[in-house]
Design a protein around this motif. Structure first.
Motif, short mmCIF file in Angstrom:
data_model
loop_
_atom_site.label_atom_id
_atom_site.label_comp_id
_atom_site.label_asym_id
_atom_site.label_seq_id
_atom_site.Cartn_x
_atom_site.Cartn_y
_atom_site.Cartn_z
N VAL A 158 0.86 -1.19 0.00
CA VAL A 158 0.00 0.00 0.00
C VAL A 158 0.89 1.24 0.00
N ASP A 159 0.73 2.07 -1.02
CA ASP A 159 1.63 3.21 -1.21
C ASP A 159 1.05 4.54 -0.72
N ALA A 160 -0.25 4.63 -0.57
CA ALA A 160 -0.88 5.88 -0.11
C ALA A 160 -2.30 5.57 0.34
N VAL A 161 -2.87 6.52 1.09
CA VAL A 161 -4.22 6.36 1.64
C VAL A 161 -4.99 7.65 1.46
N VAL A 162 -6.26 7.52 1.10
CA VAL A 162 -7.20 8.63 1.11
C VAL A 162 -8.29 8.28 2.11
N ALA A 163 -8.36 9.02 3.21
CA ALA A 163 -9.33 8.77 4.28
C ALA A 163 -10.38 9.88 4.26
N VAL A 164 -11.61 9.49 3.97
CA VAL A 164 -12.70 10.45 3.83
C VAL A 164 -13.60 10.39 5.07
N SER A 165 -13.56 11.40 5.89
CA SER A 165 -14.44 11.53 7.06
C SER A 165 -14.36 10.34 8.02
N PRO A 166 -13.15 9.89 8.37
CA PRO A 166 -13.07 8.76 9.30
C PRO A 166 -13.24 9.21 10.74
N ALA A 167 -13.76 8.32 11.56
CA ALA A 167 -13.83 8.56 13.00
C ALA A 167 -12.63 7.90 13.67
N VAL A 168 -12.43 8.20 14.94
CA VAL A 168 -11.35 7.59 15.70
C VAL A 168 -11.88 6.53 16.66
N ASN A 169 -12.89 6.88 17.43
CA ASN A 169 -13.42 5.99 18.46
C ASN A 169 -14.91 5.78 18.23
N TRP A 170 -15.35 4.53 18.20
CA TRP A 170 -16.73 4.17 17.86
C TRP A 170 -17.73 4.82 18.81
N LEU A 171 -17.51 4.68 20.11
CA LEU A 171 -18.48 5.19 21.08
C LEU A 171 -18.52 6.71 21.10
N ARG A 172 -17.37 7.34 21.04
CA ARG A 172 -17.36 8.81 21.02
C ARG A 172 -18.01 9.33 19.73
N GLN A 173 -17.77 8.64 18.64
CA GLN A 173 -18.39 9.05 17.38
C GLN A 173 -19.90 8.96 17.47
N GLY A 174 -20.40 7.88 18.07
CA GLY A 174 -21.85 7.74 18.22
C GLY A 174 -22.47 8.83 19.06
N ARG A 175 -21.80 9.20 20.15
CA ARG A 175 -22.34 10.25 21.00
C ARG A 175 -22.27 11.61 20.30
N PHE A 176 -21.17 11.87 19.60
CA PHE A 176 -21.06 13.13 18.85
C PHE A 176 -22.19 13.23 17.84
N ASN A 177 -22.42 12.16 17.09
CA ASN A 177 -23.47 12.15 16.07
C ASN A 177 -24.84 12.41 16.69
#
Length: 336
Positions: A158-177
């Motif tokens: 894998v030579d490069a990555v494009v990350a579109v709107s990723p979250a870091v932590n599942w539970l914190r992401q759910g609460r933020f949403n």
């Protein structure tokens, strides 16, 4: 009256012709799409390859976010395919397990299994004489943020990555949403308290490992999850990308992180700061006035406008600059 009817008919016919021409032009893309079947352990994945019209210098492997997504996301991925093709990259994308002709059930996967699936696809691609896999870029959206670094840390190809709107932590992401949607809807205090209580109860049940029957008996959610979705949550609610990002950082793979300032799904401030802290100069953060999907906020919030735009001019769904930034990043990726 007859003259009025004729004028209406003529106007309707003219509008239909104009819309037809717009549809033809708006959906005419600069790539050739090929349907393929990718064998994986226990079955196969229905997939497409979008080939550039000219010389191919690399391959983008697309990793979906949440939901029952097919290989083209009902056509919404094709503007991304086109931008990659303009940079000389083919794009390989597949329908998630259980979607379309793909075998299996995506709701029975955890993030490690999703990463293993990507690895199987990469192995298959490297064996295809018609695919240029000397330079490989992973593109992933949203939930793929827990998949991409797992693949990068284990795959030297894998030579490069494009990350579109990723979250870091599942539970914190759910609460933020949850809180962001309540704010957007202007929810009153009683409704907010009730929604937070439902969320807290759900988290307690997840942490206790409750089966679906116990969840149904204890939840106060007016729209409870079905058995498959509850199982998916149980398998994945502890997901956190931090450790995998730290492990992948040793490879110094360039990452394009695209974030939307109007994202109500993911805390983009947390995502941006986490990626910069861990990946340092290897990450380029691009921010757009966009929703979670990188769509213009106006089409994200209007079903009718989104449908019309997606049907007749899908490139215009995305916020200005998104596709240009993506294309430019690919053009700068060094060969593997």
């Amino acid at each position: 009256m007859r003259k009025k009817i004729r004028r209406v008919v003529a106007a309707t016919a003219g509008l239909a012709l104009a819309l037809g021409l717009l549809l033809a032009v708006g959906n005419e893309y600069r790539f050739e799409e090929e349907r393929v079947s990718v064998p994986v352990p226990g079955g196969s994945l229905e997939a497409v390859v979008a080939h550039p019209e000219g010389t191919t210098r690399g391959l983008v492997v697309l990793v979906h976010g949440d939901g029952p997504v097919d290989a083209t996301y009902d056509g919404l991925y094709r503007p991304w395919f086109e931008a990659a093709a303009d940079a000389g990259f083919a794009t390989l994308s597949w329908s998630k397990p259980g979607v379309g002709g793909s075998t299996g059930n995506w709701l029975r996967q955890d993030m490690d299994e999703r990463a293993a699936e990507v690895s199987h696809v990469l192995d298959w691609a490297s064996a295809q004489p018609g695919l240029a896999t000397g330079t490989v870029v992973l593109w992933g959206a949203s939930q793929a943020g827990w998949v991409l670094p797992k693949v990068v840390r284990s795959r030297p190809d894998v030579d490069a990555v494009v990350a579109v709107s990723p979250a870091v932590n599942w539970l914190r992401q759910g609460r933020f949403n949850l809180l962001a949607e309540l704010d957007h809807d202007g929810a009153a205090a009683p409704a907010r308290r009730e929604a937070v209580e439902v969320s807290d109860r759900t988290r307690e049940l997840l942490e206790s490992g409750a089966d679906h029957d116990r969840y149904l008996a204890r939840t106060t959610d007016p729209e409870p999850l079905d058995a498959d979705r509850w199982g998916f949550a149980l398998r994945n609610f502890r997901s956190d990308a931090t450790a995998d990002l730290q492990a992948s950082a040793d490879r110094h793979v360039p990452v394009l992180l695209t974030l939307g300032t109007e994202d109500r799904n993911v805390d983009v401030a947390e995502t941006g700061s986490t990626y910069r802290r861990i990946l340092g100069d290897d990450v380029t953060v691009a921010r757009f006035r966009a929703a979670h999907s990188m769509a213009r906020p106006v089409v994200e919030d209007s079903d009718a406008l989104g449908l019309l735009t997606g049907t007749f001019w899908p490139r215009a769904l995305l916020a200005p600059g998104v596709l240009d930034t993506y294309r430019d990043f690919l053009e700068g990726v060094a060969p593997g």
